[in-house]
Write a protein that holds these residues in place. Structure first.
Motif, PDB file in Angstrom:
ATOM      1  N   ASN A 192      48.615  37.976  45.762  1.00  0.00           N
ATOM      2  CA  ASN A 192      49.073  38.963  46.734  1.00  0.00           C
ATOM      3  C   ASN A 192      49.552  38.278  48.011  1.00  0.00           C
ATOM      4  N   ARG A 275      47.494  38.681  42.000  1.00  0.00           N
ATOM      5  CA  ARG A 275      46.061  38.517  41.718  1.00  0.00           C
ATOM      6  C   ARG A 275      45.627  37.096  42.035  1.00  0.00           C
ATOM      7  N   GLN A 279      40.132  35.971  39.494  1.00  0.00           N
ATOM      8  CA  GLN A 279      39.942  37.284  38.869  1.00  0.00           C
ATOM      9  C   GLN A 279      40.272  37.151  37.381  1.00  0.00           C
ATOM     10  N   LEU A 282      41.926  39.934  35.319  1.00  0.00           N
ATOM     11  CA  LEU A 282      43.332  40.145  35.618  1.00  0.00           C
ATOM     12  C   LEU A 282      44.195  39.020  35.061  1.00  0.00           C
TER      13      LEU A 282
END
Length: 383
Positions: A192, A275, A279, A282
């Motif tokens: 992100n 992501r 994670q 993900l």
């Protein structure tokens, strides 16, 4: 000029000709003008934005009969900038890397070639995010070069360091090949805030200037703003965006590939949700998207790109390692080299995980995304 693929006619002929069902294509228009004729509707379950696709002609331009098959073309820039634009680009790149450049270049002003100089250079390289491995490699190579070439002036040592940096970064300099696949499917990943969706929009414009038609897949179904942002770029570039309000991002990617195959589109770019590599669930979803794309087209995606924020320092190297392990990256795009970016992380990437760097970006404008050139980058650091 790019070579495009076409369907073979049912009966062979001594001279290449169009299939009976297709009109003869006119000579290609300049890269600055685009066709606005609407494309046929795609039979996919996903919603398609109303902006028409701008397909590049898939019929080769009229030319003399040749015996050798045309070769894929390389995307280098779009189009070649004017000299004043090039100077502007280089000056802004240098401004973005000014902090690291100052730390490195001031070391050689009136300096003696001794252990103190090497110690200061080591600290400057580490501060620039070059990492321990690349820093030690450069220092060892520099000391060897100084000894073998009997360098006695600081300016000579600086030039030697510049040569070593160019040699280290040049393997990362690799053009993005177009026209080799129909369509070329590009999967775009990143954390992100790295500038992923904006970069996709800029890349789409670059493709169009090389007479490539593009379809975008809004695979970031977790963030509504991401779909809207990609749609805006689609409208700005006059290309189709395949999107769903919710659902499986892998299905969106599959639909986009199917649509591109049906329309004869040249390039598919699949956006994915940002992501962190930590994670794991993900990251598993990214692997699923890649598998589903492969089901839609053998060998796809041919390009898996990671978008990296140039200000993240050594964390960028960790991202490259994690995403490369999960997706087998084919290229990188380094963005935001216009702020506090240190730039040394490219040396760390080159030494530790040498994934090609296709483009670097220094701003928000289309022309601010340019192909990576090792010579220009090192010039900005050490001139």
């Amino acid at each position: 000029m790019f070579s495009f693929f076409k369907r073979k006619p049912k009966e062979p002929a001594p001279v290449p000709e169009q299939p009976a069902s297709a009109p003869v294509a006119p000579a290609p228009t300049p890269a600055t003008s685009f066709s606005t004729s609407p494309a046929p509707a795609a039979d996919t379950p996903s919603a398609v934005t109303p902006s028409p696709i701008t397909p590049a002609a898939i019929t080769p331009p009229v030319q003399d009969v040749q015996t050798e098959a045309p070769q894929p073309a390389e995307i280098v820039a779009a189009p070649a900038p004017a000299p004043e634009q090039k100077r502007s680009w280089l000056s802004r790149l240098k401004a973005g890397l000014a902090k690291t450049s100052s730390n490195l270049t001031t070391l050689f002003i009136g300096a003696r070639i001794d252990d103190d100089l090497y110690d200061e250079l080591e600290a400057a390289l580490l501060t620039s995010d070059a990492g321990v491995e690349a820093t030690l490699f450069l220092l060892d190579a520099l000391k060897k070069k100084v000894k073998e070439e009997k360098l006695t002036e600081a300016v000579q040592v600086k030039a030697a360091l510049k040569t070593l940096l160019i040699d280290l970064l040049t393997p990362l300099q690799k053009p993005l090949v177009l026209g080799q696949y129909q369509p070329l499917v590009m999967m775009i990943a990143g954390v992100n805030g790295a500038g992923k969706t904006t970069t996709i929009g800029k890349l789409a414009k670059h493709m169009q200037t090389h007479q490539q038609s593009v379809v975008l897949a809004a695979g970031d179904t977790f963030r509504a703003a991401a779909r809207e942002q990609l749609t805006i770029w689609g409208e700005r570039n006059d290309v189709t965006v395949i999107a769903q309000e919710s659902g499986d991002p892998a299905a969106v990617a599959f639909d986009a590939v199917a649509s591109a195959k049906a329309r004869g589109t040249d390039v598919v770019m699949v956006d994915t949700a940002g992501r962190l590599p930590t994670q794991l669930h993900l990251m598993e979803e990214l692997k699923k998207i890649k598998r589903v794309i492969a089901k839609g087209m053998d060998g796809a995606p041919q390009e898996v790109l990671l978008i990296i924020d140039g200000n993240t320092g050594q964390n960028a190297l960790a991202q490259v390692k994690a995403f490369d392990d999960a997706l087998q990256l084919t290229g990188l795009v380094i963005t935001k080299l216009d702020g506090t970016a240190k730039g040394g992380v490219l040396a760390a990437i080159a030494k530790t995980r040498p994934v090609p760097v296709y483009f670097i970006g220094i701003g928000e404008q289309i022309e601010d995304l340019q192909p990576f050139n090792a010579q220009e980058f090192v010039d900005a650091l050490l001139n």
